[in-house]
Design a protein around this motif. Structure first.
Motif, PDB file in Angstrom:
ATOM      1  N   ARG A  27     -19.665  15.984  40.175  1.00  0.00           N
ATOM      2  CA  ARG A  27     -20.285  15.046  41.112  1.00  0.00           C
ATOM      3  C   ARG A  27     -21.634  14.561  40.590  1.00  0.00           C
ATOM      4  O   ARG A  27     -21.979  13.382  40.700  1.00  0.00           O
ATOM      5  N   TYR A  31     -22.708  10.635  39.330  1.00  0.00           N
ATOM      6  CA  TYR A  31     -23.871   9.885  39.811  1.00  0.00           C
ATOM      7  C   TYR A  31     -24.759   9.440  38.660  1.00  0.00           C
ATOM      8  O   TYR A  31     -25.167   8.261  38.597  1.00  0.00           O
ATOM      9  N   VAL A  79     -21.122  13.033  46.984  1.00  0.00           N
ATOM     10  CA  VAL A  79     -21.937  12.199  46.095  1.00  0.00           C
ATOM     11  C   VAL A  79     -21.931  10.759  46.600  1.00  0.00           C
ATOM     12  O   VAL A  79     -20.913  10.260  47.082  1.00  0.00           O
ATOM     13  N   ASN A  80     -23.083  10.108  46.496  1.00  0.00           N
ATOM     14  CA  ASN A  80     -23.227   8.696  46.850  1.00  0.00           C
ATOM     15  C   ASN A  80     -23.614   7.947  45.579  1.00  0.00           C
ATOM     16  O   ASN A  80     -24.788   7.864  45.210  1.00  0.00           O
ATOM     17  N   LYS A  81     -22.603   7.406  44.902  1.00  0.00           N
ATOM     18  CA  LYS A  81     -22.845   6.734  43.615  1.00  0.00           C
ATOM     19  C   LYS A  81     -23.548   5.387  43.783  1.00  0.00           C
ATOM     20  O   LYS A  81     -24.005   4.796  42.812  1.00  0.00           O
ATOM     21  N   PRO A 258     -28.553  10.958  46.912  1.00  0.00           N
ATOM     22  CA  PRO A 258     -27.345  10.725  46.133  1.00  0.00           C
ATOM     23  C   PRO A 258     -26.322  11.850  46.303  1.00  0.00           C
ATOM     24  O   PRO A 258     -25.157  11.690  45.962  1.00  0.00           O
TER      25      PRO A 258
END
Length: 335
Positions: A27, A31, A79-81, A258
């Motif tokens: 993860r 990112y 995860v916030n890509k 993130p």
């Protein structure tokens, strides 16, 4: 026909622990790859994304073949890509290097607890991949002038023997405190380096989490890292030994997370385990009595902080329970 070897409890434990670590690593790499614009670094991240994905699938295949449930680990929800960069590109490589260093240690431990050929081979492959990641990170950071190397020392021209206990007491034949030896310097230097990176990593986590309890916890970790750096740096400076000076990087001004709180807490727990292990080994190999007296209280501080993190993980419902042994009393008494 040769009977299939049954997986042992130790092997199941190592696979479970490795799955947690590798899915978290995946993860983070996803990112860092998404927010990086440097072509060479993008290729590096892409290469390791492919390797990590294959390694995770191998672990899943072994577990499924044994009829074991695959752990949750860390998924795309962690995860916030699309989040803006939280760390500068060079510092992201520093994080990757430390995580690879932690991984190398874990794989060696897990390999020593494996008995089945396929699982031994798995950890040999994991070790080789992680070593390659560490090597590439080190080379990229040196190219960018972003990695401070330990101090050089004059090469020994003869073998000297310890002839009395004064050396172990940390003094020389004149009763003065002796200069640190290279073994002692290496452990001190590595601890300062890893805590410098940990301090900036946890600072970034503190500024993006929305949970007040986690914000407080991460801030406490930042202060603990500063305390460790200060105390160990003094030991080097007292002997006129250079401390790590290269700028390791810092978080950006982003306040958009993130990673999930679960992932960030788990990441810090890995750093705590790494700190406990490396400082314990450093204490064992230190032959100057003032070093254990400095390191042991710090080990206690790290342990207490790690316990606090584990309690937070459990309280927030982030802790995935490891596989357990059968409760024979319950089975016997079951109606």
């Amino acid at each position: 026909m040769k009977q299939k070897e049954i997986i042992t409890s130790s092997e199941l434990a190592t696979l479970w622990m490795t799955y947690q670590e590798k899915t978290m690593f995946l993860r983070m790499v996803e990112y860092f790859h998404a927010v990086n614009e440097d072509k060479k670094e993008q290729n590096f991240y892409e290469s390791h994304l492919n390797r990590l994905s294959k390694e995770i699938k191998k672990i899943e295949a072994i577990l499924q073949a044994e009829g074991a449930v695959v752990p949750n680990g860390f998924s795309e929800q962690d995860v916030n890509k699309q989040a803006p960069p939280l760390f500068q590109p060079t510092f992201a490589l520093q994080i990757m290097r430390i995580l690879a260093e932690i991984g190398m240690g874990l794989h060696a431990i897990h390999l020593a607890r494996s008995y089945r050929k396929d699982i031994i081979r798995l950890f040999q492959e994991l070790s080789a991949t992680t070593q390659h990641c560490y090597e590439e990170c080190t080379e990229l950071l040196i190219e960018k002038g972003a990695l401070s190397c330990p101090p050089q020392v004059s090469m020994p021209e003869q073998v000297d023997m310890v002839v009395n206990t004064q050396y172990l007491k940390g003094t020389n034949i004149f009763g003065n405190k002796r200069v640190l030896n290279t073994v002692e310097i290496s452990f001190l230097y590595q601890s300062i380096e890893s805590n410098s990176i940990g301090q900036q990593l946890i600072t970034g986590f503190a500024q993006v989490t929305k949970d007040p309890e986690l914000k407080k916890f991460f801030t406490q970790g930042k202060e603990l890292s500063k305390k460790i750096i200060t105390k160990l740096s003094k030991k080097l400076m007292d002997d006129d030994i250079q401390i790590p000076l290269a700028w390791v990087g810092s978080p950006t001004v982003s306040t958009i997370a993130p990673f999930s709180d679960k992932l960030m807490l788990y990441c810090i727990s890995l750093f705590c385990s790494f700190g406990l292990g490396s400082n314990a080994i450093g204490t064992t190999f230190s032959l100057r009595k003032d070093l254990p007296s400095t390191l042991i209280p710090l080990i206690t501080n790290i342990y207490d902080y790690g316990v606090q993190g584990a309690e937070l993980m459990a309280k927030k419902g982030y802790t995935e329970e490891p596989p357990g042994m059968e409760n024979r009393k319950n089975i016997i008494n079951k109606k």
